[in-house]
Design a protein around this motif. Structure first.
Motif, short mmCIF file in Angstrom:
data_model
loop_
_atom_site.label_atom_id
_atom_site.label_comp_id
_atom_site.label_asym_id
_atom_site.label_seq_id
_atom_site.Cartn_x
_atom_site.Cartn_y
_atom_site.Cartn_z
N VAL A 286 12.42 -26.90 -22.95
CA VAL A 286 11.47 -25.83 -23.25
C VAL A 286 11.13 -25.86 -24.74
O VAL A 286 12.04 -25.89 -25.58
N ASN B 105 9.38 -20.76 -24.97
CA ASN B 105 8.69 -20.58 -23.70
C ASN B 105 7.91 -21.86 -23.44
O ASN B 105 7.71 -22.67 -24.33
N SER B 106 7.42 -22.03 -22.21
CA SER B 106 6.70 -23.27 -21.88
C SER B 106 5.33 -23.33 -22.56
O SER B 106 4.71 -24.38 -22.61
#
Length: 196
Positions: free
Chosen positions: A108, A175-176
């Motif tokens: 990630v 976060n992605s």
């Protein structure tokens, strides 16, 4: 011997006349052979082209100056005619910079965020800084005293406490994808009465 050479010359001349006559007859016949067929097609010229347009006279477009919502032009220009003047302007003075820093072992990506009070001068404490943040979430824990989501699309910076001139609040989230963060509300406060 002279008779045979003159006879050979006559035969050659006669043969030459026969050849010339037959070639002109062949040319005439070839012209007649094409008489029953249509002439060959010319190469296509392509699609029709539009006529050139006349040059248009230059048009003067009025310039539009963007102002913060809820400010009329006279108040705005009297209070802040340039960005480099001193004095607190609230949300205008808060800048948010973020950049991808690394990838966690889980794959990630992580992002570093710096929130900066760019105001210069003595009276530049800004508190109650709220930011648009969507459904902000992070794989790693973000210090809630620096940044926390209050509700959908509303996050609070520095726990609502004032940021003094030049102060920076930094945090890391993972976060992605990165969130688009932008200031919605920020209030100028008196730096002498503001809690540290």
């Amino acid at each position: 011997m002279a008779a045979s050479s003159s006879t050979g010359a006559l035969v050659a001349a006669a043969l030459l006349l026969v050849l010339i006559g037959s070639s002109s007859a062949t040319l005439a016949a070839s012209d007649d052979d094409d008489a029953g067929f249509p002439p060959p097609l010319a190469s296509p010229a392509g699609p029709p082209r539009p006529a050139p347009r006349a040059a248009l006279p230059p048009v003067s477009i009025p310039r539009k100056i963007l102002r913060p919502p809820g400010t009329n032009s006279s108040v705005f220009e009297a209070r802040r005619p340039a960005r480099i003047d001193e004095g607190c302007a609230g949300a205008e003075d808060i800048a948010i910079y973020q950049a991808r820093t690394m990838v966690l072992p889980s794959g990630v990506p992580a992002y570093q965020v710096d929130v900066i009070n760019q105001c210069i001068g003595d009276g530049c404490a800004i508190a109650g800084i709220h930011v648009r943040c969507g459904w902000f979430s992070s794989v790693v824990l973000v210090d809630p005293s620096k940044f926390r989501r209050v509700r959908h699309n509303d996050c609070l910076i520095n726990g609502g406490k004032p940021m003094r001139a030049g102060e920076v609040v930094s945090f890391l989230y993972a976060n992605s994808f990165p969130y688009r963060l932008s200031v919605t509300v920020a209030t100028c406060v008196d730096p002498d009465t503001a809690a540290p």
